[in-house]
Design an enzyme around this catalytic site. Structure first.
Site, PDB file in Angstrom:
ATOM      1  CB  CYS A  74      42.380  78.879  73.501  1.00 33.95           C
ATOM      2  SG  CYS A  74      43.909  78.851  73.846  1.00 33.95           S
ATOM      3  CG  ASN A 109      37.809  72.379  86.247  1.00 36.69           C
ATOM      4  OD1 ASN A 109      37.345  72.278  85.966  1.00 36.69           O
ATOM      5  ND2 ASN A 109      38.589  72.616  84.627  1.00 36.69           N
ATOM      6  CD  GLN A 149      41.027  70.784  89.839  1.00 34.95           C
ATOM      7  OE1 GLN A 149      41.691  71.069  90.813  1.00 34.95           O
ATOM      8  NE2 GLN A 149      40.979  70.627  88.736  1.00 34.95           N
ATOM      9  N   GLY A 182      38.591  61.078  87.585  1.00 37.32           N
ATOM     10  CA  GLY A 182      37.221  61.403  87.938  1.00 37.32           C
ATOM     11  C   GLY A 182      36.132  61.682  86.568  1.00 37.32           C
ATOM     12  CB  THR A 183      37.187  60.632  82.813  1.00 29.98           C
ATOM     13  OG1 THR A 183      37.522  61.845  82.323  1.00 29.98           O
ATOM     14  CG2 THR A 183      35.376  61.050  81.589  1.00 29.98           C
TER      15      THR A 183
HETATM   16  C1  LIG Z   1      36.603  68.797  87.913  1.00 27.52           C
HETATM   17  C2  LIG Z   1      37.118  67.973  87.079  1.00 27.52           C
HETATM   18  N1  LIG Z   1      36.682  66.908  87.138  1.00 27.52           N
HETATM   19  C3  LIG Z   1      36.683  65.483  86.445  1.00 27.52           C
HETATM   20  C4  LIG Z   1      37.894  65.618  86.317  1.00 27.52           C
HETATM   21  C5  LIG Z   1      38.971  64.431  85.056  1.00 27.52           C
HETATM   22  O1  LIG Z   1      39.460  63.226  86.110  1.00 27.52           O
HETATM   23  P1  LIG Z   1      40.883  62.345  85.497  1.00 27.52           P
HETATM   24  O2  LIG Z   1      41.548  63.196  84.484  1.00 27.52           O
HETATM   25  O3  LIG Z   1      40.664  61.782  86.423  1.00 27.52           O
HETATM   26  O4  LIG Z   1      39.329  61.592  84.146  1.00 27.52           O
HETATM   27  C6  LIG Z   1      39.210  66.972  86.085  1.00 27.52           C
HETATM   28  C7  LIG Z   1      40.599  67.043  85.785  1.00 27.52           C
HETATM   29  O5  LIG Z   1      40.667  67.876  84.953  1.00 27.52           O
HETATM   30  C8  LIG Z   1      38.449  67.979  87.632  1.00 27.52           C
HETATM   31  O6  LIG Z   1      39.218  69.244  87.156  1.00 27.52           O
END
Ligand SMILES: Cc1ncc(COP(=O)(O)O)c(C=O)c1O
Length: 380
Positions: free
Chosen positions: A331, A151, A179, A71-72
């Site tokens: 936190c 999230n 999510q 995702g990142t």
């Molecule tokens: C809403 C959201 N965006 C992006 C990410 C990042 O995804 P990844 O861990 O696959 O890089 C997460 C992971 O916690 C997330 O919950």
């Protein structure tokens, strides 16, 4: 009592079928998908089969799916190319987005001198749509970036409404759907979003793999990672064939079992809300997480009616008793920083109390909820 895992918004346990598929692909499809011999071709064809199946789940074309490491990376790819390649000069977002979006937007603001606007929120984290409309009244090329499901507090954003507003105002729309992909049916012919992102590990698939959806007609987008010609030159690097196949199977299984599994998990969330409300009078639910219609069926964010200095002890005791939930809501995991989401929406009084996020999956049971609540009651 065996360990209880209530941290499914952080990551999920793999389904057995997915583990079996990944193992099989690791053994039988080890060829490099860029090689022209039969080993390479068989890996390539598995990747393309997976891409097609994923695209069909979202009602888009296979060429609109770009595999990433998660995702990142997908969020970074989209936000960076919007500014670099699509000439976006203004980003509208909210202060309760995931850091994959917020920190990327901050870096773009500093590096490219773009304007950034944050939408007003109320104390439940609801977006102010009138404010969004007024922010969209600009001559600058604009991108809106708003997540589908938060999230931490589970709030669901009406992304169809946001997409229509963006279309009407000539703005691009990116939604971090990390999510929601796998959990909700997203028909992208109906929802006119330009970009979405996903990560396999949020829906019982493998870690280290995800994808970006980039709508065909948005314009010419360049890669974030340069190298070979993989992913039509948009994401260089040898493809993780087993992870891609595992992600696809996990998504397909989510879709096949959606009706029965949603009802089961929603039942668990409702049971948790009822039981904790009886056991701990004064408990409240952060954001919209206590509203079964307006929040994800998987996430509840609880503000416990205790004094704040009990938080560390509660977390320690829960862990000691084998219960995993997220301290990320009170936190950030691994640090003592307060959650940027709760800091943004809660009153100073509510912020003083300990908050915990519990997130559920098909592998959880009501007995586990009874156990967790009995442990929490000891702190009352
Ligand atoms: C809403 C959201 N965006 C992006 C990410 C990042 O995804 P990844 O861990 O696959 O890089 C997460 C992971 O916690 C997330 O919950």
């Amino acid at each position: 009592m065996k360990p209880v895992y209530f941290d499914n918004a952080a990551t999920t346990e793999l389904r057995d079928e997915v583990v079996n598929e990944i193992t099989k692909v690791l053994k039988t499809n080890f060829g490099n998908a860029s090689s022209s011999h039969s080993f390479g071709r068989s890996s390539k064809s598995l990747i393309e089969k997976s891409r097609k199946a994923i695209a069909s789940c979202l009602n888009v074309s296979a060429s609109e799916i770009i595999f990433t490491s998660g995702g990142t990376e997908a969020d970074n790819l989209i936000l960076n190319s919007a500014v670099r390649d699509l000439e976006v000069k203004h980003i509208i977002t909210s202060r309760i987005e995931h850091h994959a979006v917020l920190h990327t937007v901050e870096a773009l603001q500093n590096g490219f001198n773009i304007e950034v606007s944050y939408i007003n929120l109320d104390t439940n984290g609801n977006l102010d749509f009138e404010h969004l409309e007024s922010l969209l009244q600009t001559n600058k090329k604009t991108l809106v970036s708003l997540m589908h499901i938060n999230n931490e507090i589970g709030n669901i954003t009406d992304i169809k409404r946001v997409a229509n507003l963006c279309k009407a105002n000539n703005a691009f729309f990116h939604s971090d759907t990390v999510q929601s992909v796998g959990h909700y049916n997203l028909d992208l012919q109906d929802i006119k979003v330009d970009f979405i992102t996903a990560a396999g590990h949020k829906f019982h698939g493998p870690k280290g793999v995800g994808f970006a959806f980039i709508r065909k007609n948005v314009g010419y987008v360049k890669p974030l990672i340069f190298g070979g010609e993989q992913e039509r030159g948009l994401r260089a690097g040898t493809e993780s064939v087993h992870n891609i196949a595992g992600l696809e199977l996990a998504l397909t299984l989510m879709k096949e079992n959606a009706e029965k599994e949603h009802a089961y998990i929603k039942g668990l969330k409702l049971y948790f809300i009822d039981e904790i409300s009886k056991a701990l009078p004064g408990v409240t639910f952060n954001g919209l997480s206590g509203d079964l219609e307006k929040s994800a069926y998987t996430i509840i964010n609880v503000c416990l009616p205790f004094v704040s200095n009990k938080l560390d002890m509660i977390l320690f005791q829960l862990d000691l008793k084998g219960i995993a939930c997220s301290k990320g809501s009170a936190c950030q995991s691994g640090s003592n920083k307060k959650s940027h989401v709760l800091l943004e929406i809660l009153s100073p009084d509510a912020l003083e109390k300990p908050s915990l996020r519990f997130s559920f999956s098909i592998f959880n049971t009501k007995e586990e909820i009874d156990y967790v609540i009995s442990v929490l009651k000891e702190f009352a």
